[in-house]
Design a protein around this motif. Sequence first.
Motif, short mmCIF file in Angstrom:
data_model
loop_
_atom_site.label_atom_id
_atom_site.label_comp_id
_atom_site.label_asym_id
_atom_site.label_seq_id
_atom_site.Cartn_x
_atom_site.Cartn_y
_atom_site.Cartn_z
N LEU A 108 0.82 -1.20 0.00
CA LEU A 108 0.00 0.00 0.00
C LEU A 108 0.86 1.26 0.00
O LEU A 108 0.47 2.28 -0.55
N ALA A 109 2.05 1.19 0.59
CA ALA A 109 2.94 2.36 0.65
C ALA A 109 4.28 2.04 0.03
O ALA A 109 4.80 0.93 0.18
N ASP A 110 4.84 3.02 -0.66
CA ASP A 110 6.19 2.89 -1.21
C ASP A 110 7.23 3.18 -0.13
O ASP A 110 8.33 2.61 -0.14
N ASP A 111 6.89 4.10 0.77
CA ASP A 111 7.82 4.57 1.79
C ASP A 111 7.12 4.57 3.14
O ASP A 111 5.94 4.94 3.24
N ILE A 112 7.86 4.19 4.16
CA ILE A 112 7.35 4.18 5.53
C ILE A 112 8.19 5.14 6.36
O ILE A 112 9.39 4.92 6.53
N THR A 113 7.58 6.19 6.87
CA THR A 113 8.29 7.13 7.74
C THR A 113 8.10 6.71 9.18
O THR A 113 6.97 6.67 9.68
N VAL A 114 9.19 6.37 9.83
CA VAL A 114 9.16 5.97 11.24
C VAL A 114 9.22 7.25 12.09
O VAL A 114 10.23 7.95 12.11
N GLU A 115 8.11 7.55 12.74
CA GLU A 115 7.99 8.80 13.48
C GLU A 115 8.26 8.57 14.96
O GLU A 115 7.52 7.85 15.63
N ALA A 116 9.31 9.18 15.46
CA ALA A 116 9.66 9.06 16.87
C ALA A 116 9.04 10.22 17.65
O ALA A 116 7.90 10.59 17.41
N ASP A 117 9.78 10.82 18.56
CA ASP A 117 9.26 11.87 19.44
C ASP A 117 9.14 13.17 18.65
O ASP A 117 10.08 13.95 18.55
N SER A 118 7.94 13.42 18.13
CA SER A 118 7.74 14.54 17.22
C SER A 118 6.68 15.49 17.77
O SER A 118 6.07 15.25 18.80
N GLY A 119 6.45 16.57 17.03
CA GLY A 119 5.34 17.45 17.35
C GLY A 119 4.04 16.86 16.84
O GLY A 119 4.02 15.98 15.98
N GLY A 120 2.91 17.34 17.38
CA GLY A 120 1.62 16.84 16.94
C GLY A 120 1.38 15.42 17.40
O GLY A 120 1.77 15.02 18.50
N HIS A 121 0.72 14.63 16.54
CA HIS A 121 0.44 13.23 16.88
C HIS A 121 1.75 12.45 17.01
O HIS A 121 2.57 12.42 16.09
N THR A 122 1.97 11.83 18.14
CA THR A 122 3.21 11.09 18.38
C THR A 122 3.02 10.12 19.53
O THR A 122 2.26 10.38 20.47
N ARG B 78 8.13 7.66 21.01
CA ARG B 78 9.11 6.58 21.11
C ARG B 78 10.47 7.05 20.61
O ARG B 78 10.54 7.79 19.63
N PRO B 79 11.56 6.62 21.24
CA PRO B 79 12.89 7.04 20.78
C PRO B 79 13.25 6.38 19.44
O PRO B 79 13.01 5.19 19.23
N LEU B 80 13.82 7.16 18.55
CA LEU B 80 14.14 6.66 17.22
C LEU B 80 15.11 5.47 17.23
O LEU B 80 14.90 4.51 16.48
N PRO B 81 16.17 5.49 18.07
CA PRO B 81 17.08 4.33 18.06
C PRO B 81 16.41 3.02 18.44
O PRO B 81 16.87 1.94 18.07
N ALA B 82 15.31 3.10 19.20
CA ALA B 82 14.58 1.88 19.57
C ALA B 82 13.60 1.47 18.49
O ALA B 82 13.44 0.28 18.20
N LEU B 83 12.94 2.45 17.87
CA LEU B 83 11.85 2.15 16.94
C LEU B 83 12.33 1.83 15.53
O LEU B 83 11.82 0.89 14.89
N GLY C 160 12.04 5.73 6.18
CA GLY C 160 12.57 7.03 6.55
C GLY C 160 12.49 7.26 8.04
O GLY C 160 11.84 6.50 8.77
N ALA C 161 13.14 8.32 8.50
CA ALA C 161 13.19 8.63 9.93
C ALA C 161 12.66 10.04 10.17
O ALA C 161 13.00 10.98 9.44
N ALA C 162 11.82 10.18 11.20
CA ALA C 162 11.26 11.47 11.57
C ALA C 162 11.14 11.54 13.08
O ALA C 162 11.12 10.52 13.77
N GLY C 163 11.05 12.75 13.59
CA GLY C 163 10.89 12.94 15.03
C GLY C 163 12.21 13.24 15.69
O GLY C 163 13.11 12.39 15.71
N GLY C 164 12.37 14.44 16.20
CA GLY C 164 13.60 14.81 16.89
C GLY C 164 14.74 15.22 15.99
O GLY C 164 15.85 15.45 16.46
N ILE C 165 14.49 15.34 14.69
CA ILE C 165 15.57 15.68 13.76
C ILE C 165 15.52 17.18 13.49
O ILE C 165 14.65 17.67 12.78
#
Length: 540
Positions: free
Chosen positions: A246-260, A263-268, A292-297
Motif C-alpha cells: 500500500l505504501a512505497d515509503d514508511i516514515t518511522v515517526e519518533a518523538d515529534s510534534g503533533g500526533h506522536t 518513542r525514541p528513534l534508536p529503539a523504533l 525514513g526517519a522522523a521525530g527529533g531531527i
Amino acid sequence: MTSDQYRPRWTGPGEPAVDDTGVYETLMRLDEPVHIVGGPYGLGAAAGGRVTADGPHELVAAVPPLGPERLGSAAFLAAHGIRQAYMSGAMANGIASADMVVAMARAGFLGSYGAAGLLPEAVEKALIRFREEIPGLGYACNLIHSPSEDRLERSAVELFLAYGVPCVEASAFLKLTPHLVRYRLAGLRAGGPHGVIAANRVIAKISRTETAELFMRPAPEAIVRQLLADGHITEEQARLAPRVPLADDITVEADSGGHTDRRPLPALLPVIMRQRDAIMQETGYPERIRIGAAGGIGTPDAAAAAFAMGADYIVTGSVNQSCLEAGTSPQVKQMLAQAGIADFEMAPAADMFEMGVELQVLRRGTFFPMRAKQLYELYRTYDGIEEIPADVRERVEKQIFRRPLESVWAETAEYFRRRDPDQLVRAEGHPKRRAALVFRWYLGMASRWAKTGEADRAVDYQIWCGPAMGSFNAWVRGTYLAAPEHRRVADVARQIMTGAAFHQRLAMLRAAGVAFPAGITTRPSPEDTASCDRAVGVGR
C-alpha cells in the motif's frame, strides 16, 4: 608532500589543537576525497588531487567524496524526482503551506502540503498553485485519518485524483480506509520492468509495528472488491493490487510534534526495518519498501545519526514551523525560536478528542496544554455540559471559553451545518457527543488563534511542536538563523543536510582511528555550511 591542500594543523589523539581552521575547511570540501596524513608536524588533512610524500609521511586514513546528495536512498530520489533525501513533513491546517512546498520543490527537496483540517476549496487552491508553479517537480499532500470527519478525507482524495497529486503522505491512520486505498490503486497500471507501475505514491507515517504492517501489505481484498463494485477502480487495477504494498515509503515517526507516541528513534527504527525485511522476503515485492526517519531531527548531528542507522530519507517538521514560509503567525514563530528542548507537553487532540488521543505541543508561553486537559477531564466525568456543576461551568466559561457554553454550541452547530452536517445528526439526542463538539471548539480555535496571531488569545495558542525545535535553536544560537525572520525552509534543509554529510565524513574517519579536536566536532555552524553550499553547488 604534494596535494591540492595539505595543512598539518593538529596533533595526535589526546593533544590540543594548534589551529584547526585549515583542517576543518579541508574536511568540508565534501565533493572531493580527503586524506589524513601523518608527518613531522603531526596529523594533517589533504583534499583532492594526489597525495605523495617526499619525506617520512604516512597515510593514516582516506574517505571518498560525500556530498549531501549521496546521503540516503538513490531510489527515493528517483521515485520522487528530488536531489536530496530530505522531506519537510506536513503540518495540518496549512501550516506546511503552499509556499513551503513550492520552495522545497524548487530547491530539490520533497515538501508535503498540510491539507489536513482544511476545507476542500482551500486545498484546491493550493493544488492549482502546484500545477502552475512547480509542474513536473516532486511534492506530496497530507491525508490524515479522520474517523470523525469521513467526508473531509473523501473530498481530499477526490481532489488529489482530479489534480494528479503524485504522492500522498498518510498520517495518524489507525486503520486503512477506502479513501486512502482508492488513491493508491487508482494509479496502478500494467507496464514497467516489473509488470506494474504505481503512479500514485504513498508515504505512510507510522510509529507502531501494527500500523506499519498495514502499509507494508497489499491493499485488503475486501476494500479492493468494494472499490471495484463502486466503480472507483478498474478491473485491471484490482488485479494488480496484490502485487504492490500500500505504501512505497514508511516514515518511522519518533518523538515529534503533533500526533506522536514519543518513542525514541534508536529503539523504533531498527524494529520497523527488520519488519520490512521480513515482509519483503515473504512477499517477494520487486521493489524495496523504503524506510525514513522522523521525530527529533533538527540538527545535522541528528540527521547524520538517522542516516547512519540506515534511514533512506529523513523528515523534519517542528523546525520548519518557525520558517518564513510556514503558514502560521509571526507571534508563533517568535515563540518557537525561544523554545528549549524541555518546553513541550502532551495535550488532547481535537480530531480524536473522544478517543483520548494526545499530541505534543509547545508549553512555554501558553496555558493551552493545561486547559485542554481540563476539558477532557470534564468530558470523561460528565455525560453532558448540563451535568457540569454550576461553579465549575462558570469558571470554564469565564477563563477558557470567555462566553456561555450555549453560545459556543450555537456557533459549533452553524459551523458543522456548512462543513459536515452528519456531525449534528450524530450529536442529536446525545448530550455527551454534544459536549465533545463544544470542547473541540476550544481546541480547534486554539489552533486558529495561533495561526492568525490573535493577540488577545496568546495564552491559549495551540502550537504543535516537539523537542527538535529546541535542539535546532541551540544549534543556531549566535548565527543568522537564530532570528526567525532569517529562517527559510530550503535553507534550513540545505544546512542540515550539508552538516549531516560532514558528520558522516567524521564518523568514517573516526572508524579509521582518527581523533579530532572539539573545535572540529562541534561544527558546522550555519555560516560554515553556507560557504560549503557554494563550494559543492548545493541548491543550484
